[in-house]
Design an enzyme around this catalytic site. Sequence first.
Site, short mmCIF file in Angstrom:
data_model
loop_
_atom_site.label_atom_id
_atom_site.label_comp_id
_atom_site.label_asym_id
_atom_site.label_seq_id
_atom_site.Cartn_x
_atom_site.Cartn_y
_atom_site.Cartn_z
N TYR A 106 4.88 -33.92 -20.43
CA TYR A 106 3.52 -33.48 -20.70
C TYR A 106 2.64 -33.65 -19.46
O TYR A 106 3.02 -34.36 -18.51
CB TYR A 106 2.91 -34.27 -21.87
CG TYR A 106 2.65 -35.73 -21.55
CD1 TYR A 106 1.45 -36.13 -20.95
CD2 TYR A 106 3.60 -36.71 -21.82
CE1 TYR A 106 1.22 -37.46 -20.64
CE2 TYR A 106 3.38 -38.04 -21.51
CZ TYR A 106 2.19 -38.42 -20.92
OH TYR A 106 1.96 -39.72 -20.58
N LYS A 134 0.82 -1.20 0.00
CA LYS A 134 0.00 0.00 0.00
C LYS A 134 0.86 1.26 0.00
O LYS A 134 0.62 2.20 -0.78
CB LYS A 134 -0.91 -0.03 1.23
CG LYS A 134 -1.99 1.06 1.25
CD LYS A 134 -2.67 1.15 2.61
CE LYS A 134 -3.50 -0.07 2.95
NZ LYS A 134 -4.82 -0.05 2.30
N MET A 171 -4.93 -7.35 10.08
CA MET A 171 -4.30 -6.41 11.01
C MET A 171 -5.17 -5.18 11.24
O MET A 171 -6.22 -5.00 10.60
CB MET A 171 -2.91 -6.06 10.51
CG MET A 171 -1.95 -7.25 10.69
SD MET A 171 -0.27 -6.85 10.22
CE MET A 171 -0.48 -6.54 8.50
N GLY A 212 -7.77 -8.08 6.23
CA GLY A 212 -8.51 -8.26 7.48
C GLY A 212 -7.70 -8.80 8.64
O GLY A 212 -8.24 -9.03 9.72
#
Lengths: 903, 903
Positions: A882, A26, A110, A108
């Site tokens: 594969y 953030k 902290m 959600g």
Amino acid sequence: MTKHVYTFGAGSAEGKADMKNLLGGKGANLAEMNLIGVPVPAGFTITTEVCTAYNKLGQDAVIEMLKAEVEKAVTDTEVAMNAKFGTKGEAFPLMLSVRSGARVSMPGMMNTVLNLGMNDDAVKILAEKSGNEQFAYDSYRRFIQMYGNVVMGVEAEEGEYDPFEEVMDRIKEENGYKIDAEITAENLKAIVEEFKAIVKDKAGREFPTNPWDQLWGSVCAVFDSWNTPRAILYRQKEQISEEWGTAVNVQAMVYGNMGDNSGTGVCFSRDAATGEDQFNGEYLINAQGEDVVAGVRTPQEITLIGSRRWAERNGTSEDNRKAKFPSLEEAMPKVYKELDEIQQKLEDHYKDMQDMEFTIQDGKLWMLQTRNGKRTGAAMVKMAVDMLDEGMIDEKTALMRQEPNKLDELLHPVFDLAAIAKATVLSKGLPASPGAATGVCAFTAARAVELAEAGNKVILVRRETSPEDLAGMYAAEGILTERGGMTSHAAVVARGMGKCCVSSAAGITVSMTSLKIAGKEYGEGDFISLNGTTGEVYEGKVDTITATLDGDFGKVMQWAENNTRMYVRTNADSPADAETAREFGAKGIGLCRTEHMFFEGDRIWKMREMILAEDTAGRKEALKKLLPIQREDFYGILKAMDGFGVTIRLLDPPLHEFTPNDLDSQKEMAEKLGVPLAEVTEKVEALHEFNPMLGHRGCRLGNTYPEITETQARAIIEATCDLKKEGFDPKPEIMVPLIGTVQEFKLQEEIIRSVAADVMAEKGIEVDYMVGTMIEIPRAALTANEVAKHAEFFSFGTNDLTQMTFGYSRDDAAKFLPIYIEKGILKQDPFLALDQVGVGELVKFAVDRGRSSRPDIKLGICGEHGGEPSSVEFCHRTGLDYVSCSPFRVPIARVAAAQANIR
Amino acid sequence: MTKHVYTFGAGSAEGKADMKNLLGGKGANLAEMNLIGVPVPAGFTITTEVCTAYNKLGQDAVIEMLKAEVEKAVTDTEVAMNAKFGTKGEAFPLMLSVRSGARVSMPGMMNTVLNLGMNDDAVKILAEKSGNEQFAYDSYRRFIQMYGNVVMGVEAEEGEYDPFEEVMDRIKEENGYKIDAEITAENLKAIVEEFKAIVKDKAGREFPTNPWDQLWGSVCAVFDSWNTPRAILYRQKEQISEEWGTAVNVQAMVYGNMGDNSGTGVCFSRDAATGEDQFNGEYLINAQGEDVVAGVRTPQEITLIGSRRWAERNGTSEDNRKAKFPSLEEAMPKVYKELDEIQQKLEDHYKDMQDMEFTIQDGKLWMLQTRNGKRTGAAMVKMAVDMLDEGMIDEKTALMRQEPNKLDELLHPVFDLAAIAKATVLSKGLPASPGAATGVCAFTAARAVELAEAGNKVILVRRETSPEDLAGMYAAEGILTERGGMTSHAAVVARGMGKCCVSSAAGITVSMTSLKIAGKEYGEGDFISLNGTTGEVYEGKVDTITATLDGDFGKVMQWAENNTRMYVRTNADSPADAETAREFGAKGIGLCRTEHMFFEGDRIWKMREMILAEDTAGRKEALKKLLPIQREDFYGILKAMDGFGVTIRLLDPPLHEFTPNDLDSQKEMAEKLGVPLAEVTEKVEALHEFNPMLGHRGCRLGNTYPEITETQARAIIEATCDLKKEGFDPKPEIMVPLIGTVQEFKLQEEIIRSVAADVMAEKGIEVDYMVGTMIEIPRAALTANEVAKHAEFFSFGTNDLTQMTFGYSRDDAAKFLPIYIEKGILKQDPFLALDQVGVGELVKFAVDRGRSSRPDIKLGICGEHGGEPSSVEFCHRTGLDYVSCSPFRVPIARVAAAQANIR
């Protein structure tokens, strides 16, 4: 001296986007937005390093360390926002938010504190400046409640209600209010006093009125929240290091509810549903962010075009729309213009569709957040194709943008959005096979076939399915079962067919005539609807929209093709499945289960004749009748996959899967095969096993009844010779299942090679074929060096390998797996995503040991994991050649394989 | 030049005992006997290196290479034996035997030719010299038959009889003879001619009359037989290298049937049954070795003392004995004296009891073979103790002489030899638990108890046993089951109890009232007898002899104690078992299964109450009633093992094992617990599992119902506290079963430690305890480094680890395991002897990884393998601290552990 605080605001910032480790996600983003000229409320970020220091040195030392830097940063914020922290004369009060912000998001987990800076003085100034006393006091009471809870530890005691909420409820009751908005400013002033008293009573000290005390308390509370038990548990589950720590973001508050010149909204730079390059979003005048979410008022469209579309959808006249629901473009053209420029700037900057939050405070636009927007599968594809065309991103980036699992949405029907909004959910089960389906209930395979033939869309509803239900499953639109997990018979077969399936639906009871669910009972012919992508079961008929693939999907597949190392095969038991998968880009078949073929039509009777045979001669006689049928099957499949390898697994399930369990069917069997009933029941009893998963099956059948292997090998090689004579290029890879010792393989290989030599001599033509084995027993993985001396290929059967490595029966694990996942014992169902730590260790072990004996050994995986992206990535890293998965998972696996290669 | 041929004879030899790799076991031994002055028919050995050359270079090159050396060796043999090879004048004809002889014995795998050198001339001279025309021609026809078959490949064609035997049968029929001995010399002359014609017809060439051709043909046939399919298979199974090759031993024939001055016999330097140091054996005058075996004539004792004992046993008078059955000591005193000296010399030389074959030809003693003699368990112990006392061997050698499994014979009753000789075998099953037992049939546990209380010895006969049969098993002398393998419930519990058990008996059908076997039916009260060491089931009552341990056994145990690194614990669920095991030298309990305790008496009802409980509260209520019972159990067991560690495993089996399956018992349960029947049947159905082995059990119970773990932990720690207060030294080691992830362990450990802290606080005393886990799930082994960070000990549960690693259900594997062993896919049942290659790899992996995290982690094994010698040796090599096994296997494990240490 180390810098601990990084400021941002008014178009400049000390940090930037690539400083996530120091500033958290953030914080770095807030800095970056400032740098590119986006108006963001000013503030500062305290680094993650301080969190680590805090845990070592404690609160006092850290405050001492930060004091000068934080004071300077607050001053900078005051300047940028033209406001004052604490009450300083007549200035507008600066309110702050304090939020955590780790390197990766921990939603959600902290603490957050909002409206910090509030006290008896500030509230008055805010009331005055905003002209809204109710807003000011509501902000105050919210602050006390939040700070009291987060910082001062005031919370509900055991068996009691939250003390703050109790006051709110009492006031509403006393005044007959129904919603919070009715609470008056006067009420709120009284509530603020009560809240202060609660804090003093519970915390044992006065609520702090000094904003600086509030700030330090909040900062420390965020650091403390790094070490709450739930945060620690979350980090363990998500493998986030303890050392990383969290940053603290302190940022000026802005308010969208300060009058009609204020507002708040969310917007998207492109259409998240369709992918169309059209700016869009919603807003509300004079509102806070939570009002948009709460749904009390109807949000308005941001753009004029969006607003007109909205009016059309809702039958609102243009006049009414313009009067009551004007777009932001019309209501605040200047702000709109700025917002439009910002969204374009942000999308250009982040080179992806942005999901943004904004607030308009007294005519001034503030951006609160921007992030890459979530989108539907269709939008995901379209945006990537468009952005590549626009030159915004390159092909690799476009490919990496594809969430493989979301491609599923493009391949299966989905519910009509309007119809589903009105539908009633009856139950939720496991999303066993994706897609949407609606139809009438049928409780037996036979009735499903009849109802479908009569023109009905049918949902087959069973307690659980068995191979005898195959015809009914083919006839049905979707399958609902009472029992069974994600790898139950119903789930595996439905995924193979691309049909929707919900298994282990909660609280339902299925009989041969009805479905009891949510207290109601549904009989044959009653409509129900299933969402196999979410596991939801709906009452009645819910319209579906058929999936259609457009050219954009093909482009994504081409990107995958351009960027992959590992190729993708399919699990297919019929020419039709093989063709479907080939269209999706499968390059061969990784698992062709020969047993499924034995259930079709009359074949089961020949199989049962073989099972009832008393000796080798009798079995050979019965097998002779199966030979031409098998040859025809293999002919069809090898032809459909012409030029690509086709791994054919020899008979695998225990023989009791081919015999009926109920007495009536046993009577039918006795009659049909002309033997006494007692002979049938005795055989059924003799075949019974306590743990069939660990019983007489796989190559244990081929080694005890070599004539079965002989017949199958003959059918395969005969089909191969026939095709080659016709000019095709068949490439059979014969797979011996369930080996645990190299000797088991060697004996089977000898039979196969000897039969193949015979057939080629008879047919007068040489054909190529491989003989290899499935690695699904831990012991086979552990002794892979020995096995690889003889086996030309390994195919990891990770379904069974997971069962044995964990000791979980996938038919029974539903009793404890959900609890294990809930308690965090397991991160996810190991039958869905390959357990890389345990089962993966065995796979790696077998790859290394296998290659040590045979460097060019062909390696693949054919368990259900072959279509799950994280497992596909593991297979790429482990060096497999594969992966193989059900036809409808092929596109997903192709994208996942290419992404793994790019990573 | 490399030497290819080593001669021996007349007291000298070119080889010696330590040249086994070159001369093979037999050749080296023949040389050695010559060197120590034992009279052995002369001959020579062609080395194993020649076999390798033969396979590379072929027949002609090898004959060329050997020619000169062999011709010289034949001449030496002629001189030593005073005979001539081929007919040379009037000399006694030298007949030769040609035998294989690899480095290790491969019994019956390769070819032998006897009487080589025979032809139309030689037979006449032999007839004349021996004065026995019948003997001479019989030797001739035997030679043609053997040579024709072995060298010239004449054998029965498919669907036909052996052509030689057909002639013999025809002659007997035509003349009315019953046995071969009646065939006259004249008959034999005709037969010889017929045999020659058969050879010519079938092989397409004349039977070779030239002795040298015969010799080379035979030598090459022996080399060829190294590569027959059955020899190759045998070598694969026994891990004998292809490269070793076989030697060829060519040796002069001697004849014991050349008149009354000839004879043949076998003798032992000590008593093979009792171990007594008494020379003994049997002989026949004028007979060949095969006559002693054939049993047509009664062999006579070699020593006078033996002869007198024989007469006493058979009620023969001294006069009659002396006249008709004189000992060799009386009949040929000179030969006897020489033989007695030789047996002593051989025993002194080989320092072990010798089993010897000899022939007296015309008064001259020839030793044909000597080898270490087979012996009973009792003799094995006594001989080792005596030889140690005599100073012949040292303690380590004495200990290494113990075959651990044979000690079993000393611990369990055995059949009376005279009685068993007359008994009829009805069936053969798996030797599930050793010992012998005789008693009346009981078909339910309840009847077994009643019959035993009425004073009968009882055999409990069941289709299979379940925990509900425990009381009946305690009451019975032995257990017979129709189904179940070596690790079935019946087998495991019987071994724990030290009771005889035969499981999976062939062709028997058991109902609740009768046993059908070998076409007969036995009801309650009918006698049968079981040999749990061999798996045989006998008709009627067969007397048994109770086992008694003497001081010699104690000495062996002391040697084990002196030489071991690894100690031995026991698997015991009751104080009585713990005491038994402690007497056998167990140092602690490696596995105390708490679930067995829940079946006794009324306890099962409290358990069922817990299972029926609808929620945690209900379960806790029911568990409260179980707490004091569990505490009492643990008190008793910890007390019995005072001072030693006791590993207590928390509840392991799935809950459905505690609920009844049949409707009557379910009705009883509903009545007893006062709930509707529907509730019981629903619960039983809900608990049903498709693969219970991989289901909701082990710590999956403890993690879904933590209250069970809480109760058990409380019971253990309360008992520990109580005992410590009384001055005892209890050492509980609490074991969490069936973990696959470290999280499963951690959650259980937290519960245990928290309860323990509570109990210690309540009781006001600190006690020591450990918390560890069972490693029985492959994933636990693969992640052992993580697990060991938390677990203080590992106990390898190799039963389940074998099930999961192989993917074999031990309850079902009987359907294919016997076929797998027969086909050589598996060398042995992996539930009996630990699979060191696969399962062992996981054990080693877990040991290494476990120690890497916790260097002092305590490591043990508690699977059934803990009492199996080869597995015990593996555990020693892998560095485990202890093995744990059922009480009666403790002595065996102790000896095996000490032997492993010496090795």
